[in-house]
Design a protein around this motif. Structure first.
Motif, mmCIF file in Angstrom:
data_model
loop_
_atom_site.group_PDB
_atom_site.id
_atom_site.type_symbol
_atom_site.label_atom_id
_atom_site.label_comp_id
_atom_site.label_asym_id
_atom_site.label_seq_id
_atom_site.Cartn_x
_atom_site.Cartn_y
_atom_site.Cartn_z
ATOM 1 N N ARG A 38 -16.867 2.334 -2.390
ATOM 2 C CA ARG A 38 -16.228 3.264 -1.453
ATOM 3 C C ARG A 38 -17.236 4.297 -0.965
ATOM 4 O O ARG A 38 -17.893 4.951 -1.759
ATOM 5 C CB ARG A 38 -15.026 3.947 -2.125
ATOM 6 C CG ARG A 38 -14.232 4.857 -1.195
ATOM 7 C CD ARG A 38 -12.886 5.230 -1.806
ATOM 8 N NE ARG A 38 -13.030 5.996 -3.033
ATOM 9 C CZ ARG A 38 -13.147 7.325 -3.083
ATOM 10 N NH1 ARG A 38 -13.165 8.036 -1.959
ATOM 11 N NH2 ARG A 38 -13.261 7.941 -4.243
ATOM 12 N N GLY A 87 -7.403 0.919 3.192
ATOM 13 C CA GLY A 87 -8.406 0.760 2.141
ATOM 14 C C GLY A 87 -9.789 1.000 2.716
ATOM 15 O O GLY A 87 -9.958 1.765 3.677
ATOM 16 N N ALA A 112 -7.441 5.532 -4.601
ATOM 17 C CA ALA A 112 -8.294 4.479 -5.145
ATOM 18 C C ALA A 112 -7.891 4.053 -6.558
ATOM 19 O O ALA A 112 -8.279 2.973 -7.012
ATOM 20 C CB ALA A 112 -9.753 4.919 -5.124
ATOM 21 N N TYR A 138 -4.979 -0.752 -4.282
ATOM 22 C CA TYR A 138 -6.326 -0.290 -3.913
ATOM 23 C C TYR A 138 -7.338 -0.467 -5.038
ATOM 24 O O TYR A 138 -8.513 -0.725 -4.778
ATOM 25 C CB TYR A 138 -6.268 1.185 -3.478
ATOM 26 C CG TYR A 138 -5.311 1.428 -2.353
ATOM 27 C CD1 TYR A 138 -5.725 1.337 -1.027
ATOM 28 C CD2 TYR A 138 -3.969 1.737 -2.600
ATOM 29 C CE1 TYR A 138 -4.836 1.553 0.016
ATOM 30 C CE2 TYR A 138 -3.078 1.952 -1.568
ATOM 31 C CZ TYR A 138 -3.506 1.850 -0.258
ATOM 32 O OH TYR A 138 -2.618 2.060 0.768
ATOM 33 N N ASN A 170 -9.703 -3.357 -4.991
ATOM 34 C CA ASN A 170 -10.763 -3.425 -3.979
ATOM 35 C C ASN A 170 -12.110 -3.234 -4.672
ATOM 36 O O ASN A 170 -12.387 -2.179 -5.241
ATOM 37 C CB ASN A 170 -10.542 -2.335 -2.921
ATOM 38 C CG ASN A 170 -11.461 -2.467 -1.715
ATOM 39 O OD1 ASN A 170 -12.550 -3.029 -1.812
ATOM 40 N ND2 ASN A 170 -11.017 -1.928 -0.591
ATOM 41 N N ALA A 229 -5.374 -2.628 2.271
ATOM 42 C CA ALA A 229 -5.835 -1.960 1.056
ATOM 43 C C ALA A 229 -7.124 -2.555 0.511
ATOM 44 O O ALA A 229 -7.905 -1.868 -0.164
ATOM 45 C CB ALA A 229 -4.745 -2.013 -0.018
ATOM 46 N N GLY A 267 0.827 -1.199 0.000
ATOM 47 C CA GLY A 267 0.000 0.000 0.000
ATOM 48 C C GLY A 267 0.860 1.247 0.000
ATOM 49 O O GLY A 267 2.092 1.169 0.122
ATOM 50 N N LEU A 303 -12.894 5.716 4.492
ATOM 51 C CA LEU A 303 -11.545 5.319 4.891
ATOM 52 C C LEU A 303 -11.245 5.888 6.274
ATOM 53 O O LEU A 303 -11.472 7.081 6.527
ATOM 54 C CB LEU A 303 -10.509 5.816 3.887
ATOM 55 C CG LEU A 303 -10.368 4.999 2.595
ATOM 56 C CD1 LEU A 303 -11.566 5.210 1.679
ATOM 57 C CD2 LEU A 303 -9.090 5.387 1.853
#
Length: 271
Positions: free
Chosen positions: A226, A168, A214, A219, A222, A129, A99, A175
């Protein structure tokens, strides 16, 4: 951890932190005009892009880190479901997790005297992350993993520093980094013992940085949606007071950032 759990699976098993409900009990009644509720109300009904822009404007308008002269108690926020009472004293908590590097500096002040609080244990924990917390798999505790958890004692200026990564995210939460402060304990064999918890809260990140993070590896792998600060019910209940001030290290975001914040606590409190 070779068998990385799906964070959403953990959420289903244990239940997520409540993002849209009350943020837990708070004894910090002297907080003045934090602005979080106004931010949330303003963002409701906007598109994601509009909400991000609104959040950035509000983030910029808030004092990113309170100074000792403010002498204001930092609001309590929920501990959440992923705390482990490991109390391991260490500065570098990454354990090889990938990360964007984050140097986190937390200053703790006594709101009664406006002075720094040396020797205070600052206890932090956060997800990786991809939104996974160490010590948990499928909603159960697995203490064999300890990444992104650790304790540091504040120095003579009241500052505790950690080497970690930018966190993350997972379903329903912006976050964040969880934080506790402990007073009155001692360190033996690398572990903090005794004392009492004087503050429980969370630290947050400006949306302008979150959006950039992001798009970077790892990241961007993911897949969880978000949540913006403006749409996180816990952030809206005082989170703007613990919004980190971030400084990028060099021209490449991948080289890392430094984050600073001031926590105003009553060292005798047991909230």
């Amino acid at each position: 951890m070779t068998d990385t759990p799906d964070p959403r699976s953990a959420e289903r098993e244990r239940g997520p932190e409540p993002a849209d409900g009350p943020a837990g009990a708070t004894r910090r009644t002297v907080i003045a005009a934090l602005g979080g509720a106004t931010l949330g109300a303003a963002a409701l009904g906007l598109t994601a892009a509009q909400a991000t822009a609104a959040a950035d404007r509000n983030d910029a308008a808030q004092p990113p880190a309170r100074t000792a002269a403010d002498c204001v108690l930092t609001p309590e926020q929920t501990e959440g479901p992923y705390y482990l009472d490991l109390e391991t004293v260490r500065k570098n908590i990454t354990e090889g997790k990938p990360g964007v590097p984050l140097t986190l500096r937390v200053k703790v002040i006594d709101t009664k005297t406006c002075s720094a609080l040396p020797g205070t244990a600052v206890d932090i924990w956060h997800c990786d992350a991809l939104g996974v917390y160490s010590g948990y798999v499928a909603g159960g505790s697995t203490p064999d993993t300890t990444f992104l958890r650790g304790v540091q004692l504040t120095d003579s200026t009241g500052v505790a520093e950690f080497t970690t990564i930018y966190p993350g995210w997972y379903v329903g939460r912006a976050l964040h980094i969880h934080v506790k402060t402990h007073a009155g304990g001692t360190v033996t064999d690398g572990t903090y013992h005794g004392g009492h918890v004087s503050h429980t809260g969370q630290l947050y990140f400006p949306e302008s940085y979150n959006s950039r993070i992001a798009t970077t590896a790892p990241y961007r792998s993911n897949t969880a949606t978000r949540t913006l600060n403006a749409r996180d019910g816990i952030y809206r209940n005082g989170g703007s007071s613990t919004l980190l001030t971030l400084t990028q290290i060099g021209s490449d975001l991948g080289k890392g950032v430094t984050g600073t914040v001031v926590l105003g606590v009553d060292p005798a409190a047991t909230p």
